[in-house]
Design an enzyme around this catalytic site. Structure first.
Site, PDB file in Angstrom:
ATOM      1  CB  ILE A  15      44.026  34.621  -8.600  1.00 36.51           C
ATOM      2  CG1 ILE A  15      43.712  34.837  -7.884  1.00 36.51           C
ATOM      3  CG2 ILE A  15      44.156  36.288  -8.657  1.00 36.51           C
ATOM      4  CD1 ILE A  15      43.403  32.844  -7.103  1.00 36.51           C
ATOM      5  CE  LYS A  91      45.354  37.478  -0.595  1.00 43.80           C
ATOM      6  NZ  LYS A  91      46.475  35.979  -0.612  1.00 43.80           N
TER       7      LYS A  91
END
Ligand code: NAP
Length: 309
Positions: A15, A91
């Site tokens: 990510i 997250k």
């Protein structure tokens, strides 16, 4: 012109490379000066093998973005907050609800900003969905968040280890949207967690919730799905059905497709982080993680065949 905030990224994996580094490069409010990762490095900035080495060598860094898996989030965030840095959390914001609450208190005590991000809340469908639903009576909600884990998480071991959330790693994205768009709070009433015999976390889950008006909110998460993923939310109301598709890229209201702009979840997150730092504020909403924690607390565990990781 104001000077850019000096930023470091920790945990250079999928990510960070896919989303964080391009979003930071396009955001003039931040200057990426350093990274920390045990194995990876980023060209054009100073690199360290861990956050402690980075913090002691880079006193001018003002903000840290944490992109490693959730099991190491607390220790990394604590080190950054103790060093007086503003912190942005990928997250889920932690492996437990209590550690996120503790981090929030520490950030407040240090006078720095803590931003627990939920990237799916920045998808284009969310703001118009929230606005439309604000004045409607909710009748029922159904979430279907299904994908092929081998396609979306190849080789990732942490997702199968305690604290890695299993199928809730994508499922929490749906919960972050639902808790943002619904006008009422939701409460978990029951859950079934399907856990392979060789993993610590579930490969599928069903959640049975209710909102404060009494409307049922059901969610079906499955990592054994494919080849085409389904990331869908349907909300039935007194004025028709609102449907979110493709994780927030598409929205239809009462059968009419709404025109949405190009995806910009991560640019929006960094804009918000910058604004939070400038205004000396926090943004820490643990509700999606709380629902997942409640599912682990209340959920009936059903064992299924080994995944073979
Ligand atoms: P990843 O590629 O498996 O991990 C990110 C990097 O963190 C790894 O490359 C590794 O770099 C470092 N890391 C891994 N385990 C570590 C440990 N025990 N201690 C310290 N560093 C460790 O995972 P990812 O897909 O980027 O996901 C990271 C976070 O972003 C997760 O919370 C995930 O939910 C979230 N996220 C992921 C996606 C996605 O599409 N992948 C989307 C949105 C959010 P080094 O080996 O170099 O240390």
């Amino acid at each position: 012109m104001k000077q850019a905030i000096k930023l470091a990224v920790v945990g250079i994996g999928k990510i960070a490379r896919d989303q964080h580094l391009p979003a930071i490069a396009a955001q003039p409010g931040f200057e990426l000066v350093a990274c920390a990762s045990r194995n990876a490095s980023v060209e054009g900035v100073r690199n360290y093998s861990d956050i402690d080495a980075l913090l002691s060598a880079e006193p001018d860094v003002q903000a840290i973005s944490l992109c490693a898996p959730p099991q190491v989030r607390y220790a990394q965030a604590l080190a950054a907050l103790d060093a007086g840095k503003h912190v942005m959390l990928e997250k889920p914001p932690g492996a437990s609800v209590s550690e996120v609450k503790a981090l929030h208190e520490i950030a407040r005590a240090r006078g720095v900003s803590l931003f627990a991000t939920w990237h799916s809340r920045e998808s284009n469908a969310v703001a118009p969905a929230r606005e439309w639903l604000a004045s409607k009576a909710i009748k029922s909600v159904e979430v279907r968040w299904k994908e092929d884990v081998r396609r979306w998480h190849p080789g990732q071991q942490w997702i199968w280890e305690a604290g890695g959330l299993g199928v809730f790693d994508p499922g929490i994205n749906a919960l972050s949207i639902v808790t943002r768009i619904l006008p009422n709070e939701i409460a978990l009433r029951g859950a079934v967690l399907t856990v392979p015999s060789d993993t610590e976390t579930p490969i599928a889950a069903e959640l049975d919730c209710i909102d404060t008006s009494g409307a049922p909110v059901r969610a079906f998460f499955d990592w054994r799905h494919g080849p085409v993923e389904e990331w869908a939310i349907d909300v039935d109301t007194d004025a028709g059905r609102l449907s979110i598709r493709e994780g927030g890229k598409r929205l239809s209201i009462d059968g009419e497709e709404t025109a949405l702009g190009a995806e910009r979840e991560y640019p929006a997150l960094y804009e918000r982080f910058h604004a939070l730092i400038e205004s000396k504020q926090d943004d820490v909403d643990v509700r999606p993680l709380q629902i997942v924690a409640d599912a682990f607390l209340m959920g009936k565990r059903v064992e299924t065949e080994a995944f073979g990781r």
